[in-house]
Design a protein around this motif. Structure first.
Motif, PDB file in Angstrom:
ATOM      1  N   GLY A  72       0.832  -1.198   0.000  1.00 12.43           N
ATOM      2  CA  GLY A  72       0.000   0.000   0.000  1.00 12.43           C
ATOM      3  C   GLY A  72       0.870   1.253   0.000  1.00 12.43           C
ATOM      4  N   ALA A  73       0.447   2.249  -0.766  1.00 10.00           N
ATOM      5  CA  ALA A  73       1.225   3.485  -0.844  1.00 10.00           C
ATOM      6  C   ALA A  73       1.407   4.115   0.533  1.00 10.00           C
ATOM      7  N   ALA A  74       0.344   4.081   1.349  1.00  5.10           N
ATOM      8  CA  ALA A  74       0.427   4.672   2.692  1.00  5.10           C
ATOM      9  C   ALA A  74       1.447   3.923   3.554  1.00  5.10           C
ATOM     10  N   ARG A  78       4.910   5.407   5.036  1.00  6.51           N
ATOM     11  CA  ARG A  78       5.150   5.340   6.478  1.00  6.51           C
ATOM     12  C   ARG A  78       6.558   4.804   6.779  1.00  6.51           C
ATOM     13  N   LEU A  79       6.949   3.743   6.073  1.00  9.89           N
ATOM     14  CA  LEU A  79       8.284   3.183   6.267  1.00  9.89           C
ATOM     15  C   LEU A  79       9.364   4.227   5.995  1.00  9.89           C
ATOM     16  N   LEU A  81       6.159  -3.486   9.538  1.00 10.80           N
ATOM     17  CA  LEU A  81       4.760  -3.823   9.258  1.00 10.80           C
ATOM     18  C   LEU A  81       4.727  -5.260   8.745  1.00 10.80           C
ATOM     19  N   ALA A  82       3.549  -5.832   8.711  1.00 13.11           N
ATOM     20  CA  ALA A  82       3.420  -7.216   8.232  1.00 13.11           C
ATOM     21  C   ALA A  82       3.953  -7.316   6.817  1.00 13.11           C
ATOM     22  N   ILE A 106      11.238   8.307  -4.251  1.00 17.18           N
ATOM     23  CA  ILE A 106      10.084   7.427  -4.015  1.00 17.18           C
ATOM     24  C   ILE A 106       9.044   8.166  -3.183  1.00 17.18           C
ATOM     25  N   GLN A 107       9.510   8.868  -2.180  1.00 17.60           N
ATOM     26  CA  GLN A 107       8.617   9.624  -1.294  1.00 17.60           C
ATOM     27  C   GLN A 107       7.791  10.642  -2.090  1.00 17.60           C
ATOM     28  N   ARG A 108       8.432  11.318  -3.039  1.00 18.56           N
ATOM     29  CA  ARG A 108       7.726  12.325  -3.841  1.00 18.56           C
ATOM     30  C   ARG A 108       6.830  11.688  -4.894  1.00 18.56           C
ATOM     31  N   LEU A 109       7.243  10.524  -5.378  1.00 21.78           N
ATOM     32  CA  LEU A 109       6.504   9.845  -6.430  1.00 21.78           C
ATOM     33  C   LEU A 109       5.179   9.287  -5.920  1.00 21.78           C
ATOM     34  N   VAL A 110       5.220   8.744  -4.715  1.00 20.14           N
ATOM     35  CA  VAL A 110       4.043   8.080  -4.147  1.00 20.14           C
ATOM     36  C   VAL A 110       3.184   9.129  -3.441  1.00 20.14           C
ATOM     37  N   GLU A 111       2.370   9.830  -4.227  1.00 29.73           N
ATOM     38  CA  GLU A 111       1.594  10.952  -3.695  1.00 29.73           C
ATOM     39  C   GLU A 111       0.219  10.523  -3.181  1.00 29.73           C
ATOM     40  N   ASP A 112      -0.436   9.597  -3.872  1.00 30.59           N
ATOM     41  CA  ASP A 112      -1.790   9.178  -3.510  1.00 30.59           C
ATOM     42  C   ASP A 112      -1.714   8.038  -2.495  1.00 30.59           C
ATOM     43  N   PRO A 113      -2.122   8.282  -1.237  1.00 27.38           N
ATOM     44  CA  PRO A 113      -2.009   7.230  -0.209  1.00 27.38           C
ATOM     45  C   PRO A 113      -2.948   6.051  -0.429  1.00 27.38           C
ATOM     46  N   GLU A 114      -3.917   6.201  -1.335  1.00 30.57           N
ATOM     47  CA  GLU A 114      -4.895   5.138  -1.557  1.00 30.57           C
ATOM     48  C   GLU A 114      -4.395   4.070  -2.522  1.00 30.57           C
ATOM     49  N   GLY A 115      -3.343   4.356  -3.276  1.00 32.46           N
ATOM     50  CA  GLY A 115      -2.913   3.458  -4.334  1.00 32.46           C
ATOM     51  C   GLY A 115      -2.068   2.290  -3.849  1.00 32.46           C
TER      52      GLY A 115
END
Length: 372
Positions: free
Chosen positions: A132-134, A138-139, A187-188, A209-218
């Motif tokens: 998950g993007a979120a 978080r990591l 995380l698991a 990677i941090q900037r690329l992954v903008e949508d936490p739902e993806g």
């Protein structure tokens, strides 16, 4: 090549890819972004030979083709074009210039041939999983601050990503340390991650990677080998070399016998540290924590400018203890905690201190004390 597309879509893609390009380059082609128009729209690609980002954008392609243009100049032009405008890109002239048109604006950029543009061949990437993007954010977010910037200890210049087999099941762990502090978040483990090699993801790659992954739902697709990692999110694909080194056995520095427990209101503690550290020297940044029964006194002494103290109520009933820390490091860790309180477990003035939201929290921080 002749292409028309929306300025917003082009700008978003350029914002991702142009950051990879270093401002100073001894190899001219590395200062450029590759543009390739075809049936799938427009593909943008940039690399610094260690890291590569490719992103596809929907576009109306009248004529296919490919070229490369200066990445930062191209980004600045598109950024300054009017909102909502349509951007037309066309190769013109015998010397192969790229013309950019939007409304009444017209720019011409010098190009270099696409055949000279390097391709970061990833090779075989046997480990594949989705996360998950979120969870991925978080990591990264909770460990990135502890990455070392000391180039001589290059194996600490990134986040160590690996799977740990625990009694409760496999966990995916991210660890970073600079020798003064350590951050570990878990995380698991996602399906497919078990058996992955432990890898060190470089600091620059982590930021991208941090900037690329903008949508936490993806969902983010991760592929990796012992030497490379590929992260795919939406229309963007990032490929990077990994740090070729051995991450130290971090478990040896995580204390297990710290029996003095301090529970403090996180926001109140951070504010107090921030206030008293105003007086600290830029080089020292030391703050002394004096603990006694249900009381914490924070003290900063600077021979050049003065001193500051503040007292707050805490939950502490062990023996009195005086211990010093770098105030900046304390604030960095406090900003990563998610709960209302912080649990700080101490041993003595010279031993590592453990900081968590609570017992068994998925995020764990270790901080080395200072002499005060």
């Amino acid at each position: 090549m002749r292409v028309t597309l929306e300025r917003a879509a082009l700008l978003k893609a350029l914002a991702h890819v142009h950051r990879v390009v270093e401002r100073r380059n001894t190899i001219p082609i590395l200062a450029n972004v590759l543009l390739r128009a075809g049936d799938g729209g427009l593909k943008l690609q940039a690399t610094d030979l260690d890291l590569e980002i490719v992103e596809r954008v929907a576009a109306e392609v009248a004529q296919g083709g490919a070229t490369t243009v200066p990445a930062h100049t191209f980004y600045d032009i598109v950024r300054k074009l009017p909102d909502g405008s349509q951007v037309a890109l066309e190769m013109t002239g015998e010397r192969g210039q790229l013309t950019i048109r939007a409304g009444r604006s017209r720019f011409t950029l010098q190009t270099l041939p696409d055949s000279d543009f390097p391709d970061l061949a990833a090779g075989e990437l046997p480990v594949r999983f989705e996360i998950g993007a979120a969870d991925l954010r978080r990591l990264i977010d909770k460990t990135q601050f502890a990455i070392s910037t000391e180039e001589t200890r290059y194996y600490l210049n990134g986040i160590y990503l690996h799977v740990a087999d625990l009694p409760g099941g496999a966990t995916l762990r991210a660890v970073a340390t600079d020798g003064h502090r350590l951050a570990r978040v878990e995380l698991a483990a996602p399906s497919g991650a078990k058996g992955m090699p432990g890898v060190i993801v470089p600091r620059k790659t982590v930021s991208e990677i941090q900037r690329l992954v903008e949508d936490p739902e993806g969902l983010v697709a991760v592929e990796l080998s012992a030497t490379k990692i590929r992260v795919s999110f939406g229309q963007a694909v990032l490929t990077s070399k990994l740090i070729d080194g051995t991450f130290p056995d971090y478990n040896r520095v995580i204390p297990t016998g710290n029996d003095k427990r301090l529970t403090v209101d996180r926001a109140e503690f951070a504010s107090a540290v921030d206030r008293v550290s105003t007086i600290s020297s830029e080089r020292g940044r030391a703050v002394k924590l004096s603990l006694a029964d249900r009381k914490l006194v924070l003290t900063v002494t600077n021979p050049d400018s003065g001193n500051a103290t503040e007292e707050i109520e805490v939950d502490y009933d062990s023996d009195p203890l005086d211990i010093g820390f770098n105030s900046r490091y304390l604030l960095d860790i406090a900003s990563q905690l998610e709960g209302d309180t912080a649990l700080i477990r101490l041993a003595d003035p010279g031993s590592p201190t453990l900081v968590q939201d609570r017992d068994d929290a998925p995020a764990l921080y270790v901080l080395m004390p200072m002499r005060v």
